[in-house]
Design an enzyme around this catalytic site. Structure first.
Site: not given
Length: 269
Positions: A46, A64, A73, A183, A201-202, A211-212
């Protein structure tokens, strides 16, 4: 044009921070793609752009590596918080993201926590394409879904080592049930306070951590009755702690560390 940057990581989840307080914001999808390329740019999971803000220490915009924006994020938010707390000498800081105002706190052992806000659990808020119970989706494997400002889909598996994340993730990211894509998590519950997590991850692929995604996976595990309120999340790149009482905000805690700093060309010379 050159842009000064700092690169950091949190349990292997790498991100770059570009501080534009007092300046314009030159980041476009094309610039984000150029900087995010791991062969011809800097490379990151990110990009966090730090901007002026009237009601917080700073506002953060996230990108992204494929040039798409994202609302939140957890890793990069903690990285920005770490730098701003060093700058001011404070032990806490409030930052604004598209998730709202997020409070970050300095913890022992170079760790930083962030209250990521309450998860969105309704189907329309994830979002999903039609009304349904987000605890059990009508997809093979019966995943759960929630949003932490971006959509999360969590599969609970018996043996995570047997899951080919890179093969399964791309199709699940663009499943018709997820109009904004998603995601994708694969979780092996080791005990009620400890999970092993791998991620697609998207807009990013397979990261060492996120983290998210850690937050979303724990929220979905608690909703399924599989986990307690505080969970150690073991990602490929390290371990973080996620706490959620089932009602309020999701608190993410872990280490952040600088990697390098420099200046990047924002546009071709």
């Amino acid at each position: 044009m050159t842009l000064p940057f700092v690169k950091m990581h949190a349990h292997g989840d790498d991100f770059i921070i570009i501080d534009r307080r007092g300046l314009d914001d030159p980041i476009t999808p094309e610039v984000a793609r150029r900087l995010g390329d791991r062969h011809t740019g800097i490379g990151f999971n990110q990009l966090a752009v730090v901007l002026d803000c009237e009601d917080a220490a700073a506002r953060i915009k996230f990108w992204n590596p494929n040039g798409t924006p994202l609302a939140t994020c957890g890793s990069a938010t903690r990285g920005v918080a770490d730098r701003l707390m060093h700058e001011t000498g404070a032990d806490s800081v409030v930052l604004r993201t598209d998730r709202g105002l997020l409070t970050c706190v300095r913890e022992a052992g170079r760790r930083v926590s962030v209250d990521m806000g309450a998860p969105s659990l309704d189907w329309a808020a994830v979002p999903l394409a039609e009304a349904m119970d987000t605890r059990t989706l009508p997809i093979e494997g019966r995943p759960a879904a929630c949003s932490m400002g971006n959509p999360h889909c969590t599969f609970f598996v018996q043996d995570i080592a047997a899951v080919d994340v890179a093969a399964l993730g791309p199709a699940l990211e663009i499943h018709p049930l997820f109009p904004a894509k998603t995601n994708v998590h694969f979780v092996q519950v080791l005990d009620r306070g400890h999970i092993r997590l791998r991620i697609w991850e998207r807009g990013g692929g397979v990261p060492l951590g996120s983290g998210s995604c850690c937050c979303g996976a724990v929220v979905n595990g608690i909703r399924r009755g599989l986990l307690d309120a505080t969970v150690q999340v073991q990602c490929d790149g390290g371990t973080v702690t996620v706490h959620w009482d089932g009602q309020g905000g999701v608190v993410l805690t872990g280490s952040v560390a600088p990697v390098m700093q420099g200046s990047a060309y924002a546009f071709e010379c």
